[in-house]
Structures are given as C-alpha cells and as structure tokens.
Design a protein around this motif. Sequence first.
Motif, short mmCIF file in Angstrom:
data_model
loop_
_atom_site.label_atom_id
_atom_site.label_comp_id
_atom_site.label_asym_id
_atom_site.label_seq_id
_atom_site.Cartn_x
_atom_site.Cartn_y
_atom_site.Cartn_z
N TYR A 121 7.72 0.97 -5.38
CA TYR A 121 6.60 0.02 -5.31
C TYR A 121 5.71 0.31 -4.10
O TYR A 121 4.49 0.35 -4.20
CB TYR A 121 7.16 -1.41 -5.24
CG TYR A 121 6.10 -2.46 -5.06
CD1 TYR A 121 5.95 -3.13 -3.87
CD2 TYR A 121 5.23 -2.79 -6.11
CE1 TYR A 121 4.97 -4.09 -3.70
CE2 TYR A 121 4.25 -3.75 -5.94
CZ TYR A 121 4.14 -4.40 -4.74
OH TYR A 121 3.17 -5.35 -4.58
N ALA A 122 6.33 0.55 -2.95
CA ALA A 122 5.56 0.84 -1.74
C ALA A 122 4.77 2.14 -1.91
O ALA A 122 3.59 2.21 -1.57
CB ALA A 122 6.48 0.91 -0.53
N ALA A 123 5.41 3.18 -2.43
CA ALA A 123 4.74 4.47 -2.62
C ALA A 123 3.57 4.33 -3.58
O ALA A 123 2.48 4.86 -3.32
CB ALA A 123 5.73 5.52 -3.13
N SER A 124 3.75 3.61 -4.66
CA SER A 124 2.68 3.43 -5.64
C SER A 124 1.49 2.69 -5.04
O SER A 124 0.34 3.09 -5.22
CB SER A 124 3.23 2.66 -6.84
OG SER A 124 2.20 2.30 -7.71
N THR A 125 1.76 1.64 -4.30
CA THR A 125 0.69 0.85 -3.71
C THR A 125 -0.04 1.65 -2.62
O THR A 125 -1.27 1.62 -2.54
CB THR A 125 1.25 -0.46 -3.13
OG1 THR A 125 1.90 -1.16 -4.20
CG2 THR A 125 0.14 -1.33 -2.56
N LEU A 126 0.70 2.38 -1.80
CA LEU A 126 0.08 3.18 -0.75
C LEU A 126 -0.74 4.32 -1.36
O LEU A 126 -1.82 4.65 -0.86
CB LEU A 126 1.13 3.72 0.21
CG LEU A 126 1.79 2.67 1.10
CD1 LEU A 126 2.95 3.29 1.89
CD2 LEU A 126 0.79 2.03 2.03
N LYS A 127 -0.28 4.91 -2.46
CA LYS A 127 -1.04 5.96 -3.13
C LYS A 127 -2.35 5.39 -3.65
O LYS A 127 -3.40 6.00 -3.50
CB LYS A 127 -0.22 6.55 -4.28
CG LYS A 127 -0.93 7.67 -5.00
CD LYS A 127 -0.09 8.23 -6.13
CE LYS A 127 -0.87 9.29 -6.89
NZ LYS A 127 -0.14 9.77 -8.06
N SER A 128 -2.30 4.21 -4.25
CA SER A 128 -3.50 3.56 -4.76
C SER A 128 -4.49 3.28 -3.62
O SER A 128 -5.69 3.50 -3.77
CB SER A 128 -3.12 2.26 -5.46
OG SER A 128 -4.27 1.56 -5.86
N LEU A 129 -3.97 2.81 -2.48
CA LEU A 129 -4.82 2.55 -1.32
C LEU A 129 -5.46 3.84 -0.83
O LEU A 129 -6.65 3.88 -0.52
CB LEU A 129 -4.01 1.89 -0.20
CG LEU A 129 -4.74 1.66 1.12
CD1 LEU A 129 -5.93 0.72 0.91
CD2 LEU A 129 -3.80 1.08 2.16
N LEU A 130 -4.67 4.93 -0.77
CA LEU A 130 -5.18 6.21 -0.32
C LEU A 130 -6.31 6.68 -1.23
O LEU A 130 -7.34 7.15 -0.76
CB LEU A 130 -4.05 7.25 -0.27
CG LEU A 130 -4.44 8.66 0.17
CD1 LEU A 130 -4.98 8.64 1.61
CD2 LEU A 130 -3.25 9.59 0.06
N GLU A 131 -6.15 6.52 -2.54
CA GLU A 131 -7.19 6.93 -3.48
C GLU A 131 -8.45 6.09 -3.28
O GLU A 131 -9.57 6.63 -3.30
CB GLU A 131 -6.68 6.81 -4.91
CG GLU A 131 -5.60 7.82 -5.27
CD GLU A 131 -4.90 7.53 -6.60
OE1 GLU A 131 -4.05 8.33 -6.97
OE2 GLU A 131 -5.21 6.51 -7.25
N SER A 132 -8.30 4.80 -3.05
CA SER A 132 -9.46 3.93 -2.81
C SER A 132 -10.19 4.35 -1.55
O SER A 132 -11.43 4.41 -1.51
CB SER A 132 -9.02 2.47 -2.68
OG SER A 132 -8.54 2.00 -3.91
N LEU A 133 -9.43 4.65 -0.50
CA LEU A 133 -10.05 5.06 0.76
C LEU A 133 -10.75 6.41 0.61
O LEU A 133 -11.83 6.61 1.16
CB LEU A 133 -8.99 5.13 1.87
CG LEU A 133 -8.40 3.79 2.30
CD1 LEU A 133 -7.27 4.00 3.29
CD2 LEU A 133 -9.46 2.88 2.88
N ALA A 134 -10.17 7.33 -0.17
CA ALA A 134 -10.80 8.63 -0.39
C ALA A 134 -12.12 8.46 -1.14
O ALA A 134 -13.12 9.11 -0.81
CB ALA A 134 -9.85 9.56 -1.16
N ARG A 135 -12.12 7.59 -2.17
CA ARG A 135 -13.37 7.33 -2.90
C ARG A 135 -14.41 6.71 -1.98
O ARG A 135 -15.59 7.06 -2.02
CB ARG A 135 -13.11 6.44 -4.11
CG ARG A 135 -12.40 7.16 -5.25
CD ARG A 135 -12.40 6.33 -6.54
NE ARG A 135 -11.73 5.05 -6.42
CZ ARG A 135 -10.47 4.83 -6.70
NH1 ARG A 135 -9.71 5.82 -7.12
NH2 ARG A 135 -9.94 3.63 -6.58
N ALA A 136 -13.97 5.79 -1.13
CA ALA A 136 -14.90 5.14 -0.21
C ALA A 136 -15.51 6.16 0.74
O ALA A 136 -16.71 6.15 1.01
CB ALA A 136 -14.19 4.04 0.58
#
Length: 185
Positions: A121-136
């Motif tokens: 769960y932590a890895a999935s959420t952190l990966k999603s956050l990383l992708e959002s930050l990369a898009r930003a």
Amino acid sequence: MTGAKIMEILDAIESLIERSKRVPLSSKVIVDAEQLLDLVDDLRIALPDAIKDAQTLLADRDRLLTDARMEAERLLGSARQRMQELIKDSEIGKKAREYAQEIVTEARSQAEEIRKGADSYAASTLKSLLESLARAQKVVEKGIEELNKREMPSGNASGSTGTPVPKAEMSAQGGANHSKLVAAK
C-alpha cells in the motif's frame, strides 16, 4: 485530496495553454503570464501538502506494523500460556507443544501478511505521488519554456542571443524569471 488538487492545478495549466491565442505560422502560444504564475503559485502551495500526505502514509504503515507485531506478541504469549497449562499432563504435553507451534506459525504468517500489505500500500501510494510530481514538474518546465520563448525578441535588439535556456538552467533561473515576469506586470 492533495493529489486531486495537484491534478486540478495541472489541468488548469494545460487548459490555459490550450485556450491561449496561437502565434500565426508557429506552434507558439501567447499565455497570460499572471494566470500561469498564479497557477504555479497554487502548485507550490499544494506540493507540501502532498509531501505531508506521504509522510502520514509512512506513519500509518509504521503504526500498522507495530500493531501487527503487538498482535503477534499477544498471540505468542497466549500460546505459551496455553502450552504451560497443557504441559501438566505428559500425554497432553506433546499435543500441546504441537498446537502451540501451530499457533506461533499462524501468528507469524499473519504478521508477515499484514506487513506485506502495508508495504504494498505504501509503495503504491508513493509511486502515484511520484508520478503526480513528475507530471507537475513537466508542466511547470513547459510553462517556463514557453515564457522564455515569449521573452526573446525576434530581432535580438536587447542583446539576447536567442538561444533557448536549457532545462537545468531553467530550474536554476526559475526564481529569476518569475521575478522578471512579476516586475513586467
């Protein structure tokens, strides 16, 4: 909530660029600098919240692991106590040890499953956050690049070389460019 806010801001930046007036015979657009800078400021405000959310997620994971360990210890203690009670009778002693071992094995298995679930769960959420930050980051870099292109006069009368600023320099000069744009307003 914060991830949704970041995506909302990125969508607004994208919409601003898409709605902007096109420069004839080119792929360039004229972007309202004030609106773009307001959106970039909103993004700067939302990113620390996203980081706080990630830290909260990690704290929740640690809490889940601690709870799993405590539950495993409780189960082990219960198994040991039950085993001690059953050992009193020699015939039952063997069965008690086997039963206690089964309980210990089950408790360890459950604790491992809980840990793996929390890690996933932590890895999935952190990966999603990383992708959002990369898009930003890509959207902000594109906006800065567009603004840099707009600032360059076509005749180089101001002494500009007309050479686009590399991305690494854009990041380093981001604050300076932002100041120029604010002063130009």
